[in-house]
Motif scaffolding. Sequence first.
Motif, PDB file in Angstrom:
ATOM      1  N   ILE A  30       2.790   2.695  12.397  1.00  0.00           N
ATOM      2  CA  ILE A  30       2.085   1.452  13.182  1.00  0.00           C
ATOM      3  C   ILE A  30       0.568   1.678  13.068  1.00  0.00           C
ATOM      4  N   SER A  31       0.036   2.718  13.238  1.00  0.00           N
ATOM      5  CA  SER A  31      -1.140   3.049  12.745  1.00  0.00           C
ATOM      6  C   SER A  31      -1.593   2.790  11.419  1.00  0.00           C
ATOM      7  N   ILE A  32      -0.932   2.976  10.581  1.00  0.00           N
ATOM      8  CA  ILE A  32      -1.221   2.739   9.125  1.00  0.00           C
ATOM      9  C   ILE A  32      -1.127   1.132   9.103  1.00  0.00           C
ATOM     10  N   LEU A  33      -0.071   0.492   9.566  1.00  0.00           N
ATOM     11  CA  LEU A  33       0.056  -0.894   9.515  1.00  0.00           C
ATOM     12  C   LEU A  33      -1.324  -1.483  10.079  1.00  0.00           C
ATOM     13  N   SER A  82       0.824  -1.118  -0.085  1.00  0.00           N
ATOM     14  CA  SER A  82      -0.051   0.149  -0.047  1.00  0.00           C
ATOM     15  C   SER A  82       0.943   1.275  -0.025  1.00  0.00           C
ATOM     16  N   THR A  83       0.158   2.263  -0.502  1.00  0.00           N
ATOM     17  CA  THR A  83       0.840   3.519  -0.432  1.00  0.00           C
ATOM     18  C   THR A  83       0.043   4.541   0.376  1.00  0.00           C
ATOM     19  N   THR A  84       0.307   5.356   1.434  1.00  0.00           N
ATOM     20  CA  THR A  84      -0.433   6.202   2.253  1.00  0.00           C
ATOM     21  C   THR A  84       0.104   7.653   2.471  1.00  0.00           C
ATOM     22  N   THR A  85      -0.601   8.476   2.118  1.00  0.00           N
ATOM     23  CA  THR A  85      -0.254  10.035   2.428  1.00  0.00           C
ATOM     24  C   THR A  85      -0.168   9.957   4.095  1.00  0.00           C
ATOM     25  N   LEU A  86       0.643  10.748   4.527  1.00  0.00           N
ATOM     26  CA  LEU A  86       0.733  10.805   6.175  1.00  0.00           C
ATOM     27  C   LEU A  86       1.018  12.690   6.213  1.00  0.00           C
ATOM     28  N   GLU A  87      -0.208  13.020   6.861  1.00  0.00           N
ATOM     29  CA  GLU A  87       0.126  14.579   7.102  1.00  0.00           C
ATOM     30  C   GLU A  87       0.598  15.048   8.716  1.00  0.00           C
ATOM     31  N   ILE A  88       1.471  15.515   8.695  1.00  0.00           N
ATOM     32  CA  ILE A  88       2.335  15.699  10.118  1.00  0.00           C
ATOM     33  C   ILE A  88       1.649  17.411  10.432  1.00  0.00           C
ATOM     34  N   ARG A 106       6.509 -10.105   8.616  1.00  0.00           N
ATOM     35  CA  ARG A 106       7.661  -8.896   8.737  1.00  0.00           C
ATOM     36  C   ARG A 106       7.430  -8.212   7.547  1.00  0.00           C
ATOM     37  N   ILE A 107       7.197  -6.677   7.950  1.00  0.00           N
ATOM     38  CA  ILE A 107       7.033  -5.697   6.887  1.00  0.00           C
ATOM     39  C   ILE A 107       8.021  -4.542   7.028  1.00  0.00           C
ATOM     40  N   LEU A 108       8.172  -4.203   5.742  1.00  0.00           N
ATOM     41  CA  LEU A 108       9.214  -2.981   5.820  1.00  0.00           C
ATOM     42  C   LEU A 108       8.229  -1.919   5.232  1.00  0.00           C
ATOM     43  N   ILE A 109       8.677  -0.772   5.901  1.00  0.00           N
ATOM     44  CA  ILE A 109       7.923   0.506   5.762  1.00  0.00           C
ATOM     45  C   ILE A 109       8.857   1.762   5.495  1.00  0.00           C
ATOM     46  N   LEU A 110       8.810   2.384   4.553  1.00  0.00           N
ATOM     47  CA  LEU A 110       9.458   3.493   4.012  1.00  0.00           C
ATOM     48  C   LEU A 110       8.746   4.718   3.899  1.00  0.00           C
ATOM     49  N   VAL A 111       9.438   5.799   4.589  1.00  0.00           N
ATOM     50  CA  VAL A 111       8.943   7.249   4.874  1.00  0.00           C
ATOM     51  C   VAL A 111       9.421   8.145   4.011  1.00  0.00           C
ATOM     52  N   GLU A 112       9.117   8.638   2.804  1.00  0.00           N
ATOM     53  CA  GLU A 112       9.426   9.620   2.075  1.00  0.00           C
ATOM     54  C   GLU A 112       8.962  11.023   2.231  1.00  0.00           C
ATOM     55  N   CYS A 127      13.183   9.169   4.282  1.00  0.00           N
ATOM     56  CA  CYS A 127      13.741   9.781   5.672  1.00  0.00           C
ATOM     57  C   CYS A 127      13.692   8.822   6.861  1.00  0.00           C
ATOM     58  N   PHE A 128      12.743   7.693   6.669  1.00  0.00           N
ATOM     59  CA  PHE A 128      12.762   6.637   7.757  1.00  0.00           C
ATOM     60  C   PHE A 128      12.707   5.244   6.905  1.00  0.00           C
ATOM     61  N   GLU A 129      13.138   4.379   7.463  1.00  0.00           N
ATOM     62  CA  GLU A 129      13.253   2.887   7.212  1.00  0.00           C
ATOM     63  C   GLU A 129      12.538   1.827   8.323  1.00  0.00           C
ATOM     64  N   LEU A 130      11.699   1.340   8.201  1.00  0.00           N
ATOM     65  CA  LEU A 130      11.426   0.610   9.402  1.00  0.00           C
ATOM     66  C   LEU A 130      11.030  -0.760   8.898  1.00  0.00           C
ATOM     67  N   HIS A 131      11.649  -1.659   9.811  1.00  0.00           N
ATOM     68  CA  HIS A 131      11.434  -3.189   9.691  1.00  0.00           C
ATOM     69  C   HIS A 131      10.350  -3.584  10.739  1.00  0.00           C
ATOM     70  N   ILE A 132       9.378  -4.067  10.865  1.00  0.00           N
ATOM     71  CA  ILE A 132       8.370  -4.354  11.759  1.00  0.00           C
ATOM     72  C   ILE A 132       8.056  -5.837  11.731  1.00  0.00           C
ATOM     73  N   GLU A 133       8.043  -6.644  12.837  1.00  0.00           N
ATOM     74  CA  GLU A 133       7.715  -7.958  13.029  1.00  0.00           C
ATOM     75  C   GLU A 133       6.493  -7.943  13.894  1.00  0.00           C
ATOM     76  N   PHE A 134       5.200  -8.629  13.356  1.00  0.00           N
ATOM     77  CA  PHE A 134       3.945  -8.526  14.166  1.00  0.00           C
ATOM     78  C   PHE A 134       3.282  -9.882  13.984  1.00  0.00           C
ATOM     79  N   GLU A 135       1.964  -9.885  14.734  1.00  0.00           N
ATOM     80  CA  GLU A 135       1.301 -10.948  14.490  1.00  0.00           C
ATOM     81  C   GLU A 135      -0.164 -10.619  14.259  1.00  0.00           C
TER      82      GLU A 135
END
Length: 337
Positions: free
Chosen positions: A276-279, A225-231, A316-322, A329-337
């Motif tokens: 994580i909320s997007i995940l 997926s691709t999501t737009t994140l407003e800060i 296991r998910i890889l999340i990239l934030v541009e 800007c961010f590179e996340l590796h997340i393991e979850f159930e």
Amino acid sequence: MRIQLGIAIGILSSYLVYLIVPWYIILFGLLGLSLFVFDQTRSKPLVYVEKIPRSKMYSLFLRDLLLIIFKDRFSKNYDLKPVEIEYAIPSDYIRHYKEITSIKMEKNLLSAIETHLFECSMLTLLQPDQPLSVIGSVHTRSIITLHDVAIFKKGNIFEHKTNITNLLSVKKGTVCEITGVSCDQSGKIVFTDVCYILSFHKQKDKENLDYVHPIFEEYPGDLISTTTLEIPKNAGWKFASLSGDYNPIHISNIGAKLFGHKRSIVHGMYVVGRCISILENTLNCELVRLIDVRFRRPLFNGSIANVYLYEEAFGRILILVEDENKALCFELHIEFE
């Protein structure tokens, strides 16, 4: 009136020492004094890490500033005592963290535990014999691991211990590795974290310098997926009220510019929480077990980012934030159930 008085004192102090102190140290001191006075005039923020008084944090930063001016702190010969605290996770803290990051499931609040323990890591860095300078350093990576879900149970008391476990020479300075371990009352490990702080300085020996946290040339897995994140523009102040991290680069555009940034930089763990909320919304994950996040470039408050989810393997998910310019800007590796 107190704000103007603080600024006036800061200007006078800077003028008296400008001949012997580097300009960036003067500006940092002036900014810190002004922000301190300004902070005292604000309503009391929601700081949940009450074990470390704010006044002590300010005094530790001031001591670090003086040590930078009058001597070279870098040394690989250090013998520090671990910093130990007892803590519980307040229910109102969890509620506030959920509101800011939009996380729904309490068992996905691994980043909230890391945020809650931020000041313990700061105290480790600010010990008198700590070999590196804190001022101007940057957070480059965190590895956060959940060992037992008991850490999320309300009312449980845990003991957290942090210590500097390694110093790694890199091209731009030295990376300090800080390891934290949380145990329950029986001594069982429930949570661990390892964070890496880069302190900038010139290397005397430029040979055999290790390169830390390399960027992957190719990312495995399929794009989910691709999501737009407003800060929000006020994200810095909101998240500082949770973590106690009132670093000027996060809450002040002026403070950020003094360190070469366009405007204030969003807290890293705020972005991790939003990811994580997007995940949660994308894959309905119910328990985050591990977060390995690398902070590549600053992301600014009040900006818009693009979040990309890749499937590396099952669970296991890889999340990239541009950022808006497509820079990673961010590179996340997340393991979850």
